[in-house]
Design a protein around this motif. Structure first.
Motif: not given
Length: 145
Positions: A11-12, A28, A30, A74, A131, A133
């Protein structure tokens, strides 16, 4: 406080075309912050994310946590998680923490996560983030503390 966590193979997060956070295998997350949230709640959420067993053991059962698989974490702030959606066709963002207070709490949450675990990356609070992923499974959970 709410978090949507996704088990990912990578993920980035990018802002204005620049990558600001990246992980390989891991989670990841949120993060949504509400009016009554504070650092005590934030620490509880991070502790839960770090120890939540969503990775497979040798038998294929979800029995390992992020720390055991040495994955990345992340963290991405997302006020929309706090929206009330039970009425009408427009989200009500009233339950979300005000931006200035939310930034301070999110920054503290990140610092706590980094003090507990070495492989932590983040997005950029308040920015228009892109985002990317690869959801592994897919496996997603909504955590509330």
């Amino acid at each position: 406080m709410k978090a949507v966590i996704q088990r990912v193979t990578q993920a980035s997060v990018s802002v204005d075309g620049t990558v600001v956070g990246v992980i390989d295998q891991g989670i990841l997350a949120y993060i949504g912050l509400g009016h009554d949230d504070d650092l005590t709640v934030a620490k509880k959420l991070i502790d839960k994310i770090l120890t939540y067993r969503i990775f497979a053991n040798e038998a294929g059962r979800l029995d390992k946590n992020l720390q055991e698989v040495q994955g990345g974490l992340l963290l991405v702030s997302q006020f929309t998680l706090m929206a009330k959606t039970d009425k009408g066709r427009r989200p009500d963002f009233g339950p979300a923490m005000a931006p200035e207070a939310a930034k301070a709490l999110f920054d503290s949450l990140v610092l706590y996560a980094q003090s507990q675990y070495s492989k932590v990356a983040t997005g950029e609070f308040g920015a228009n983030m892109q985002v990317s992923a690869v959801n592994d499974g897919p496996i997603n959970f909504l955590l509330e503390v």
